[in-house]
Design a protein around this motif. Structure first.
Motif, PDB file in Angstrom:
ATOM      1  N   GLY A 180       0.814  -1.213   0.000  1.00  0.00           N
ATOM      2  CA  GLY A 180       0.000   0.000   0.000  1.00  0.00           C
ATOM      3  C   GLY A 180       0.846   1.261   0.000  1.00  0.00           C
ATOM      4  O   GLY A 180       0.541   2.231  -0.705  1.00  0.00           O
ATOM      5  N   GLU A 181       1.927   1.257   0.792  1.00  0.00           N
ATOM      6  CA  GLU A 181       2.816   2.421   0.813  1.00  0.00           C
ATOM      7  C   GLU A 181       3.474   2.642  -0.539  1.00  0.00           C
ATOM      8  O   GLU A 181       3.609   3.780  -0.991  1.00  0.00           O
ATOM      9  CB  GLU A 181       3.890   2.228   1.895  1.00  0.00           C
ATOM     10  N   ALA A 182       3.858   1.545  -1.190  1.00  0.00           N
ATOM     11  CA  ALA A 182       4.475   1.670  -2.510  1.00  0.00           C
ATOM     12  C   ALA A 182       3.481   2.237  -3.529  1.00  0.00           C
ATOM     13  O   ALA A 182       3.828   3.104  -4.341  1.00  0.00           O
ATOM     14  CB  ALA A 182       4.994   0.307  -2.972  1.00  0.00           C
ATOM     15  N   GLU A 183       2.224   1.739  -3.500  1.00  0.00           N
ATOM     16  CA  GLU A 183       1.212   2.257  -4.414  1.00  0.00           C
ATOM     17  C   GLU A 183       0.916   3.729  -4.130  1.00  0.00           C
ATOM     18  O   GLU A 183       0.701   4.522  -5.057  1.00  0.00           O
ATOM     19  CB  GLU A 183      -0.060   1.424  -4.290  1.00  0.00           C
ATOM     20  N   LYS A 184       0.902   4.101  -2.846  1.00  0.00           N
ATOM     21  CA  LYS A 184       0.666   5.496  -2.481  1.00  0.00           C
ATOM     22  C   LYS A 184       1.769   6.397  -3.047  1.00  0.00           C
ATOM     23  O   LYS A 184       1.485   7.451  -3.630  1.00  0.00           O
ATOM     24  CB  LYS A 184       0.613   5.616  -0.959  1.00  0.00           C
ATOM     25  N   ILE A 185       3.006   5.968  -2.856  1.00  0.00           N
ATOM     26  CA  ILE A 185       4.130   6.754  -3.383  1.00  0.00           C
ATOM     27  C   ILE A 185       4.053   6.861  -4.897  1.00  0.00           C
ATOM     28  O   ILE A 185       4.298   7.935  -5.478  1.00  0.00           O
ATOM     29  CB  ILE A 185       5.461   6.114  -2.942  1.00  0.00           C
ATOM     30  N   LEU A 186       3.669   5.754  -5.562  1.00  0.00           N
ATOM     31  CA  LEU A 186       3.559   5.760  -7.022  1.00  0.00           C
ATOM     32  C   LEU A 186       2.494   6.741  -7.485  1.00  0.00           C
ATOM     33  O   LEU A 186       2.698   7.512  -8.438  1.00  0.00           O
ATOM     34  CB  LEU A 186       3.239   4.343  -7.515  1.00  0.00           C
ATOM     35  N   LEU A 187       1.331   6.726  -6.808  1.00  0.00           N
ATOM     36  CA  LEU A 187       0.250   7.645  -7.191  1.00  0.00           C
ATOM     37  C   LEU A 187       0.651   9.098  -6.951  1.00  0.00           C
ATOM     38  O   LEU A 187       0.346   9.980  -7.770  1.00  0.00           O
ATOM     39  CB  LEU A 187      -1.017   7.299  -6.406  1.00  0.00           C
ATOM     40  N   VAL A 188       1.317   9.356  -5.816  1.00  0.00           N
ATOM     41  CA  VAL A 188       1.747  10.721  -5.522  1.00  0.00           C
ATOM     42  C   VAL A 188       2.744  11.212  -6.567  1.00  0.00           C
ATOM     43  O   VAL A 188       2.636  12.333  -7.083  1.00  0.00           O
ATOM     44  CB  VAL A 188       2.357  10.790  -4.107  1.00  0.00           C
ATOM     45  N   LYS A 189       3.706  10.358  -6.894  1.00  0.00           N
ATOM     46  CA  LYS A 189       4.695  10.744  -7.900  1.00  0.00           C
ATOM     47  C   LYS A 189       4.048  10.950  -9.264  1.00  0.00           C
ATOM     48  O   LYS A 189       4.423  11.864 -10.019  1.00  0.00           O
ATOM     49  CB  LYS A 189       5.792   9.681  -7.986  1.00  0.00           C
ATOM     50  N   LYS A 190       3.060  10.100  -9.582  1.00  0.00           N
ATOM     51  CA  LYS A 190       2.377  10.241 -10.863  1.00  0.00           C
ATOM     52  C   LYS A 190       1.604  11.556 -10.913  1.00  0.00           C
ATOM     53  O   LYS A 190       1.614  12.269 -11.931  1.00  0.00           O
ATOM     54  CB  LYS A 190       1.427   9.051 -11.066  1.00  0.00           C
ATOM     55  N   ALA A 191       0.918  11.886  -9.794  1.00  0.00           N
ATOM     56  CA  ALA A 191       0.181  13.143  -9.743  1.00  0.00           C
ATOM     57  C   ALA A 191       1.123  14.344  -9.847  1.00  0.00           C
ATOM     58  O   ALA A 191       0.828  15.336 -10.533  1.00  0.00           O
ATOM     59  CB  ALA A 191      -0.632  13.220  -8.457  1.00  0.00           C
ATOM     60  N   GLU A 192       2.269  14.253  -9.140  1.00  0.00           N
ATOM     61  CA  GLU A 192       3.243  15.344  -9.229  1.00  0.00           C
ATOM     62  C   GLU A 192       3.769  15.491 -10.654  1.00  0.00           C
ATOM     63  O   GLU A 192       3.954  16.617 -11.141  1.00  0.00           O
ATOM     64  CB  GLU A 192       4.389  15.081  -8.264  1.00  0.00           C
ATOM     65  N   ALA A 193       4.006  14.353 -11.318  1.00  0.00           N
ATOM     66  CA  ALA A 193       4.492  14.417 -12.698  1.00  0.00           C
ATOM     67  C   ALA A 193       3.450  15.032 -13.629  1.00  0.00           C
ATOM     68  O   ALA A 193       3.773  15.842 -14.511  1.00  0.00           O
ATOM     69  CB  ALA A 193       4.873  13.016 -13.169  1.00  0.00           C
ATOM     70  N   GLU A 194       2.171  14.631 -13.444  1.00  0.00           N
ATOM     71  CA  GLU A 194       1.112  15.195 -14.283  1.00  0.00           C
ATOM     72  C   GLU A 194       0.968  16.698 -14.050  1.00  0.00           C
ATOM     73  O   GLU A 194       0.783  17.472 -14.999  1.00  0.00           O
ATOM     74  CB  GLU A 194      -0.207  14.484 -13.997  1.00  0.00           C
ATOM     75  N   ALA A 195       1.034  17.120 -12.765  1.00  0.00           N
ATOM     76  CA  ALA A 195       0.934  18.544 -12.468  1.00  0.00           C
ATOM     77  C   ALA A 195       2.090  19.315 -13.089  1.00  0.00           C
ATOM     78  O   ALA A 195       1.906  20.404 -13.657  1.00  0.00           O
ATOM     79  CB  ALA A 195       0.906  18.755 -10.952  1.00  0.00           C
ATOM     80  N   GLU A 196       3.290  18.758 -12.990  1.00  0.00           N
ATOM     81  CA  GLU A 196       4.451  19.418 -13.577  1.00  0.00           C
ATOM     82  C   GLU A 196       4.328  19.488 -15.096  1.00  0.00           C
ATOM     83  O   GLU A 196       4.661  20.513 -15.721  1.00  0.00           O
ATOM     84  CB  GLU A 196       5.720  18.659 -13.180  1.00  0.00           C
ATOM     85  N   ALA A 197       3.813  18.379 -15.706  1.00  0.00           N
ATOM     86  CA  ALA A 197       3.650  18.368 -17.164  1.00  0.00           C
ATOM     87  C   ALA A 197       2.623  19.413 -17.612  1.00  0.00           C
ATOM     88  O   ALA A 197       2.824  20.119 -18.607  1.00  0.00           O
ATOM     89  CB  ALA A 197       3.225  16.973 -17.622  1.00  0.00           C
ATOM     90  N   LYS A 198       1.507  19.510 -16.856  1.00  0.00           N
ATOM     91  CA  LYS A 198       0.494  20.503 -17.218  1.00  0.00           C
ATOM     92  C   LYS A 198       1.029  21.926 -17.047  1.00  0.00           C
ATOM     93  O   LYS A 198       0.743  22.814 -17.857  1.00  0.00           O
ATOM     94  CB  LYS A 198      -0.742  20.298 -16.359  1.00  0.00           C
ATOM     95  N   TYR A 199       1.795  22.116 -15.983  1.00  0.00           N
ATOM     96  CA  TYR A 199       2.380  23.443 -15.779  1.00  0.00           C
ATOM     97  C   TYR A 199       3.322  23.810 -16.918  1.00  0.00           C
ATOM     98  O   TYR A 199       3.256  24.908 -17.476  1.00  0.00           O
ATOM     99  CB  TYR A 199       3.126  23.466 -14.449  1.00  0.00           C
ATOM    100  N   LEU A 200       4.200  22.875 -17.261  1.00  0.00           N
ATOM    101  CA  LEU A 200       5.139  23.146 -18.354  1.00  0.00           C
ATOM    102  C   LEU A 200       4.412  23.326 -19.676  1.00  0.00           C
ATOM    103  O   LEU A 200       4.799  24.146 -20.512  1.00  0.00           O
ATOM    104  CB  LEU A 200       6.161  22.011 -18.446  1.00  0.00           C
ATOM    105  N   GLY A 201       3.311  22.496 -19.861  1.00  0.00           N
ATOM    106  CA  GLY A 201       2.516  22.667 -21.084  1.00  0.00           C
ATOM    107  C   GLY A 201       1.888  24.043 -21.147  1.00  0.00           C
ATOM    108  O   GLY A 201       1.854  24.690 -22.203  1.00  0.00           O
ATOM    109  N   GLY A 202       1.381  24.527 -20.000  1.00  0.00           N
ATOM    110  CA  GLY A 202       0.805  25.874 -19.968  1.00  0.00           C
ATOM    111  C   GLY A 202       1.833  26.941 -20.262  1.00  0.00           C
ATOM    112  O   GLY A 202       1.567  27.908 -20.976  1.00  0.00           O
TER     113      GLY A 202
END
Length: 290
Positions: A180-202
């Protein structure tokens, strides 16, 4: 050669001691080597004792504090004390049974005060208590207790199965927590990556629009300087028509099979231009009111 005796003489082994009697009464101990006796004076070699270390295996079944029946395997290592061999020869007929009885008594007095887990953790304390009791008792009979080993603790088969199941369940639970901790870290990192990608795209879109705006401004200024009598609106209309035809050309050259239906004609070009201009004016008006 071993212990031998033939009436007038006897040989005592190196790891042994002989018992010499006179008229049935203990006289002395015979050390290793050859000895001569006078049978006419009632002197005989009554027997031999080994001073080697002997091992006695004892199996005890008892119950723990948490009502679990267990079997304990004890290994008692003992020997005859050479100086007190007469006590060992005359006092005890069966030393193994005597030792076993005391081991039973001590173990069954201590183990019921422990839980099964405590017994596994403190089996050395049980062995120490047995050693102290045996040394005190057997020392009076000419025996020395060298060491006591608690070889094995065997719970009931059903209890062993239950313990294994509990251990397996705990390990599965721990594995689930880690997963569960590993999946949580994966989801958090994925969300951070998506946010960073959207920011850079903007940022990229903003820079692209800024570059387009700067380019249009520069083209309008250059055109108005080189062609006198033209207004900014006429230049903008010309640029829009040029962009429109470039878009039509790109759609025609596309390798995709997508079909796009758009109105086409001089009037429609003017309508598109007016719509874009009106939208820009409305956006500017809204910004000024804010």
């Amino acid at each position: 050669m071993g212990n031998t005796w033939c009436g007038f003489c006897g040989c005592v082994d190196q790891a042994g001691v002989g018992i010499v009697e006179r008229w049935g009464r203990f006289e002395r101990l015979a050390s290793p080597g050859l000895h001569f006796f006078n049978p006419f004076a009632g002197q005989v070699l009554a027997g031999f004792l080994s001073t080697r270390i002997s091992s006695l295996e004892v199996r005890i079944e008892t119950k723990t504090k948490d009502n679990v029946f267990v079997q304990l395997m004890c290994s008692i290592q003992y020997r005859v004390v050479r100086e007190n061999a007469d006590d060992a020869f005359y006092e005890l007929q069966n030393p193994e049974e005597q030792i076993q009885a005391y081991v039973f008594d001590v173990v069954r007095a201590i183990v019921p005060r422990m839980t099964l887990d405590e017994l596994f953790e403190q089996k050395g304390e049980v062995a120490k208590a047995v050693l102290e009791e045996l040394e005190k008792v057997m020392g009076a009979y000419g025996y020395s207790i060298e060491q006591i080993l608690m070889v094995d603790i065997i719970p009931d088969a059903a209890v062993r199965k239950a313990m294994n199941e509990i251990n397996a369940a705990q390990r599965l639970q721990l594995a689930s927590v880690y997963k569960g901790e590993a999946e949580k870290i994966l989801l958090v990192k994925k969300a951070e990556a998506e946010a960073e990608a959207k920011y850079l795209g903007g940022v990229g879109v903003a820079r692209q629009r800024q570059a387009i705006t700067d380019g249009l401004r520069e083209n309008i200024l250059n055109f108005s300087h080189k062609v006198e009598g033209t207004s900014a609106k006429e230049i903008m209309d010309l640029i829009m028509v040029t962009q429109y035809f470039d878009t039509i050309r790109d759609l025609g050259n596309s390798s995709n099979n997508t079909t796009v239906f758009i109105p086409h004609g001089p009037g429609h070009v003017r309508d598109i231009t007016d719509q874009i201009r009106n939208g820009m004016m409305e956006a500017a008006s809204t910004s000024s009111h804010c």
